[in-house]
Design a protein around this motif. Structure first.
Motif, PDB file in Angstrom:
ATOM      1  N   THR A  12      30.628  34.922 160.028  1.00 18.53           N
ATOM      2  CA  THR A  12      31.961  35.434 160.362  1.00 18.53           C
ATOM      3  C   THR A  12      31.863  36.352 161.581  1.00 18.53           C
ATOM      4  OG1 THR A  12      31.747  37.364 158.935  1.00 18.53           O
ATOM      5  CG2 THR A  12      32.666  35.367 157.932  1.00 18.53           C
ATOM      6  N   THR A  13      32.997  36.723 162.144  1.00 17.86           N
ATOM      7  CA  THR A  13      33.013  37.571 163.334  1.00 17.86           C
ATOM      8  C   THR A  13      32.260  38.874 163.117  1.00 17.86           C
ATOM      9  OG1 THR A  13      35.152  36.654 163.897  1.00 17.86           O
ATOM     10  CG2 THR A  13      34.512  38.669 165.020  1.00 17.86           C
ATOM     11  N   ASP A  14      32.432  39.506 161.973  1.00 18.97           N
ATOM     12  CA  ASP A  14      31.761  40.766 161.677  1.00 18.97           C
ATOM     13  C   ASP A  14      30.534  40.585 160.799  1.00 18.97           C
ATOM     14  OD1 ASP A  14      33.651  42.192 163.115  1.00 18.97           O
ATOM     15  OD2 ASP A  14      34.970  42.388 161.374  1.00 18.97           O
ATOM     16  N   ARG A  63      24.011  46.489 154.205  1.00 21.77           N
ATOM     17  CA  ARG A  63      25.307  47.102 154.532  1.00 21.77           C
ATOM     18  C   ARG A  63      25.124  48.569 154.888  1.00 21.77           C
ATOM     19  NH1 ARG A  63      28.125  45.620 149.075  1.00 21.77           N
ATOM     20  NH2 ARG A  63      26.115  46.467 148.511  1.00 21.77           N
ATOM     21  N   LEU A 110      27.373  47.881 158.070  1.00 20.33           N
ATOM     22  CA  LEU A 110      28.252  46.724 157.918  1.00 20.33           C
ATOM     23  C   LEU A 110      29.298  47.016 156.850  1.00 20.33           C
ATOM     24  CD1 LEU A 110      25.488  43.960 157.835  1.00 20.33           C
ATOM     25  CD2 LEU A 110      26.899  44.617 159.793  1.00 20.33           C
ATOM     26  N   LYS A 111      30.553  46.645 157.108  1.00 18.15           N
ATOM     27  CA  LYS A 111      31.623  46.855 156.128  1.00 18.15           C
ATOM     28  C   LYS A 111      31.364  46.043 154.866  1.00 18.15           C
ATOM     29  CE  LYS A 111      34.895  47.524 159.798  1.00 18.15           C
ATOM     30  NZ  LYS A 111      35.669  46.764 160.732  1.00 18.15           N
ATOM     31  N   PRO A 120      28.849  47.220 168.329  1.00 22.57           N
ATOM     32  CA  PRO A 120      29.963  47.768 169.100  1.00 22.57           C
ATOM     33  C   PRO A 120      29.787  47.566 170.604  1.00 22.57           C
ATOM     34  CG  PRO A 120      28.635  49.524 168.141  1.00 22.57           C
ATOM     35  CD  PRO A 120      28.107  48.229 167.609  1.00 22.57           C
ATOM     36  N   SER A 138      26.811  41.277 165.277  1.00 20.05           N
ATOM     37  CA  SER A 138      27.581  41.812 166.396  1.00 20.05           C
ATOM     38  C   SER A 138      27.559  43.331 166.311  1.00 20.05           C
ATOM     39  CB  SER A 138      29.012  41.288 166.374  1.00 20.05           C
ATOM     40  OG  SER A 138      29.662  41.694 165.189  1.00 20.05           O
TER      41      SER A 138
END
Length: 119
Positions: free
Chosen positions: A27-29, A15, A20-21, A49, A47
């Motif tokens: 998942t998408t993120d 992270r 990473l959040k 930006p 993924s």
């Protein structure tokens, strides 16, 4: 896996390393597992930006980011470059066994061997 409960150094936490959040998979993120090696390395697609990126965990807890296509990563891995962090090279002198992923629940694809480099 509860990542907050692990006592990770800043250079071990994906992270923090890759912005990473949260750490989620599929998942998408999140991180998408693409492949793994017989030595325990796992290649993930993350993924980004602008463009997706490859993140590789070395089989333990060391993460490395690669800015290249997935097709380039296994090529470089198989010719002996460090593709899972520093000093991680492996060289496979013989044919490589490949197997297509099944396209349905009942399909069982046959493996095939890659080229023998004549060594």
């Amino acid at each position: 896996m509860p990542w907050d409960d692990l006592d990770l150094d800043a250079d071990e936490d994906p992270r923090l390393l890759f912005g990473l959040k949260e750490l989620s998979f599929g998942t998408t993120d999140g991180l998408w597992p693409l492949a793994s090696t017989d030595r325990g390395e796992v290649i993930f697609l993350a993924s980004g930006p602008v463009t997706p990126r490859l993140l590789v965990v070395d089989g333990e807890i060391g993460w490395t980011e690669y800015d290249m296509s997935f097709a380039e990563w296994p090529y470089r891995y198989l010719i002996g470059e460090d593709m899972a962090g520093p000093n991680s090279s492996a060289f496979y002198p013989g044919p490589v066994q490949l197997q297509r992923l099944p396209m349905s629940a009942t399909e069982r694809p046959e493996p095939w061997s890659g080229p023998d480099r004549g060594m």
